[in-house]
Design a protein around this motif. Structure first.
Motif, PDB file in Angstrom:
ATOM      1  N   MET A 133       0.811  -1.212   0.000  1.00 44.00           N
ATOM      2  CA  MET A 133       0.000   0.000   0.000  1.00 44.00           C
ATOM      3  C   MET A 133       0.851   1.272   0.000  1.00 44.00           C
ATOM      4  O   MET A 133       0.309   2.379   0.013  1.00 44.00           O
ATOM      5  N   THR A 134       2.190   1.104   0.019  1.00 46.44           N
ATOM      6  CA  THR A 134       3.065   2.288   0.084  1.00 46.44           C
ATOM      7  C   THR A 134       4.185   2.205  -0.961  1.00 46.44           C
ATOM      8  O   THR A 134       4.035   2.694  -2.066  1.00 46.44           O
ATOM      9  N   ILE A 135       5.294   1.540  -0.641  1.00 43.65           N
ATOM     10  CA  ILE A 135       6.480   1.591  -1.497  1.00 43.65           C
ATOM     11  C   ILE A 135       6.279   0.898  -2.834  1.00 43.65           C
ATOM     12  O   ILE A 135       7.028   1.163  -3.793  1.00 43.65           O
ATOM     13  N   MET A 136       5.281   0.017  -2.942  1.00 43.39           N
ATOM     14  CA  MET A 136       5.057  -0.686  -4.197  1.00 43.39           C
ATOM     15  C   MET A 136       4.113   0.081  -5.126  1.00 43.39           C
ATOM     16  O   MET A 136       3.865  -0.345  -6.250  1.00 43.39           O
ATOM     17  N   ARG A 137       3.594   1.205  -4.646  1.00 45.17           N
ATOM     18  CA  ARG A 137       2.773   2.066  -5.485  1.00 45.17           C
ATOM     19  C   ARG A 137       3.638   3.164  -6.097  1.00 45.17           C
ATOM     20  O   ARG A 137       4.647   3.559  -5.526  1.00 45.17           O
ATOM     21  N   SER A 138       3.214   3.654  -7.239  1.00 47.27           N
ATOM     22  CA  SER A 138       3.940   4.754  -7.865  1.00 47.27           C
ATOM     23  C   SER A 138       3.698   6.043  -7.089  1.00 47.27           C
ATOM     24  O   SER A 138       2.752   6.141  -6.300  1.00 47.27           O
ATOM     25  N   GLU A 139       4.555   7.032  -7.311  1.00 53.11           N
ATOM     26  CA  GLU A 139       4.442   8.295  -6.587  1.00 53.11           C
ATOM     27  C   GLU A 139       3.145   9.019  -6.902  1.00 53.11           C
ATOM     28  O   GLU A 139       2.652   9.814  -6.097  1.00 53.11           O
ATOM     29  N   SER A 140       2.574   8.755  -8.066  1.00 53.16           N
ATOM     30  CA  SER A 140       1.343   9.431  -8.462  1.00 53.16           C
ATOM     31  C   SER A 140       0.099   8.808  -7.820  1.00 53.16           C
ATOM     32  O   SER A 140      -0.980   9.408  -7.848  1.00 53.16           O
ATOM     33  N   GLU A 141       0.234   7.606  -7.263  1.00 55.31           N
ATOM     34  CA  GLU A 141      -0.903   6.929  -6.652  1.00 55.31           C
ATOM     35  C   GLU A 141      -1.026   7.315  -5.187  1.00 55.31           C
ATOM     36  O   GLU A 141      -0.027   7.609  -4.524  1.00 55.31           O
ATOM     37  N   PRO A 142      -2.250   7.308  -4.651  1.00 56.25           N
ATOM     38  CA  PRO A 142      -2.425   7.619  -3.228  1.00 56.25           C
ATOM     39  C   PRO A 142      -1.783   6.554  -2.358  1.00 56.25           C
ATOM     40  O   PRO A 142      -1.851   5.359  -2.659  1.00 56.25           O
ATOM     41  N   GLN A 143      -1.132   6.988  -1.288  1.00 58.65           N
ATOM     42  CA  GLN A 143      -0.451   6.072  -0.380  1.00 58.65           C
ATOM     43  C   GLN A 143      -1.390   5.649   0.750  1.00 58.65           C
ATOM     44  O   GLN A 143      -2.240   6.410   1.201  1.00 58.65           O
ATOM     45  N   GLY A 144      -1.198   4.411   1.220  1.00 64.36           N
ATOM     46  CA  GLY A 144      -1.931   3.944   2.390  1.00 64.36           C
ATOM     47  C   GLY A 144      -3.198   3.191   2.060  1.00 64.36           C
ATOM     48  O   GLY A 144      -3.512   2.901   0.907  1.00 64.36           O
ATOM     49  N   GLY A 145      -3.923   2.857   3.124  1.00 63.99           N
ATOM     50  CA  GLY A 145      -5.142   2.076   3.001  1.00 63.99           C
ATOM     51  C   GLY A 145      -5.421   1.370   4.311  1.00 63.99           C
ATOM     52  O   GLY A 145      -4.830   1.679   5.345  1.00 63.99           O
ATOM     53  N   LYS A 146      -6.313   0.394   4.268  1.00 67.00           N
ATOM     54  CA  LYS A 146      -6.708  -0.322   5.473  1.00 67.00           C
ATOM     55  C   LYS A 146      -5.966  -1.652   5.597  1.00 67.00           C
ATOM     56  O   LYS A 146      -5.879  -2.417   4.630  1.00 67.00           O
ATOM     57  N   LEU A 147      -5.426  -1.899   6.775  1.00 69.00           N
ATOM     58  CA  LEU A 147      -4.813  -3.180   7.121  1.00 69.00           C
ATOM     59  C   LEU A 147      -5.641  -3.776   8.252  1.00 69.00           C
ATOM     60  O   LEU A 147      -5.714  -3.202   9.347  1.00 69.00           O
ATOM     61  N   ILE A 148      -6.278  -4.896   7.993  1.00 70.89           N
ATOM     62  CA  ILE A 148      -7.220  -5.480   8.950  1.00 70.89           C
ATOM     63  C   ILE A 148      -6.749  -6.878   9.353  1.00 70.89           C
ATOM     64  O   ILE A 148      -6.499  -7.725   8.495  1.00 70.89           O
TER      65      ILE A 148
END
Length: 228
Positions: A133-148
């Motif tokens: 949800m962070t380092i594997m996304r490109s810089e243009s994509e929103p970072q983060g999300g839900k970890l459950i």
């Protein structure tokens, strides 16, 4: 084939570590002999050597975790407590863009095993989830999300026990880790437990899920993956 990849990966990683240590020692010896170094610079080189050596210690611990011959403590373990510890660690160390929650944690989710190893396995999965949800996304994509994280059971396995070192007739606790990351395709999923295989473009060691498989398998459990 897996042993060959493991041996090659170990040699590569340890050569990088040793190169950093030897290089800093050689530079330090040269500067000491030439009299062109102060105490602060000596301390700096020694600190660098110490940090690099810690990477070797960490890698050796990971490799020991893969060894089935390693003795494990087998005690009653409360999985709810372990997941609680993992959640606390994740909240302190993972990116602040990740929302971490735990659901359905029974008070007496008791099993038998090594609490340290089980915690390490669950934590490894959570770290992979966070990276997706962070380092594997490109810089243009929103970072983060839900970890459950979830814990359910006792449940009975409906899966063919011949795939795993366990019996489908016994009840299990089901620990779930869900994320909103980039996911994997079918080809990547088939290689997820291979030593030194990583989808993080050089940012991962490729031993995390290998350790997860080894630890859970040693505890007579199994891992199921659903991703897209």
């Amino acid at each position: 084939d897996a042993i060959g990849r493991l041996a090659g990966g170990i040699a590569h990683d340890f050569n990088n570590i040793l190169g950093g240590i030897v290089g800093n020692i050689s530079l330090l010896r040269y500067k000491i002999r030439s009299g062109s170094i102060g105490d602060d610079e000596i301390e700096g080189h020694l600190h660098t050597v110490e940090m690099i050596s810690q990477k070797a210690v960490s890698l050796s611990k990971q490799l020991l975790s893969l060894s089935k011959s390693r003795e494990s403590a087998t005690n009653p373990v409360n999985l709810g407590d372990i997941i609680g510890n993992v959640v606390r660690i994740c909240r302190k160390t993972l990116d602040s863009s990740i929302e971490i929650t735990a659901r359905s944690l029974p008070e007496n989710a008791i099993t038998t095993g090594d609490p340290g190893q089980i915690e390490q396995a669950i934590l490894n999965v959570c770290i992979n989830a966070a990276h997706s949800m962070t380092i594997m996304r490109s810089e243009s994509e929103p970072q983060g999300g839900k970890l459950i994280l979830g814990l359910y059971g006792p449940v009975f396995s409906e899966h063919d026990s011949s795939q795993f070192s366990c019996s489908s007739e016994k009840p299990y606790w089901a620990v779930t880790v869900t994320d909103e990351g980039v996911g994997m395709d079918a080809a990547e999923i088939t290689r997820i437990y291979d030593p030194f295989f990583t989808t993080k473009e050089g940012q991962g060691t490729g031993l995390g899920m290998t350790m997860v498989y080894s630890i859970i398998n040693r505890h007579a459990g199994f891992v199921l993956i659903d991703s897209e």
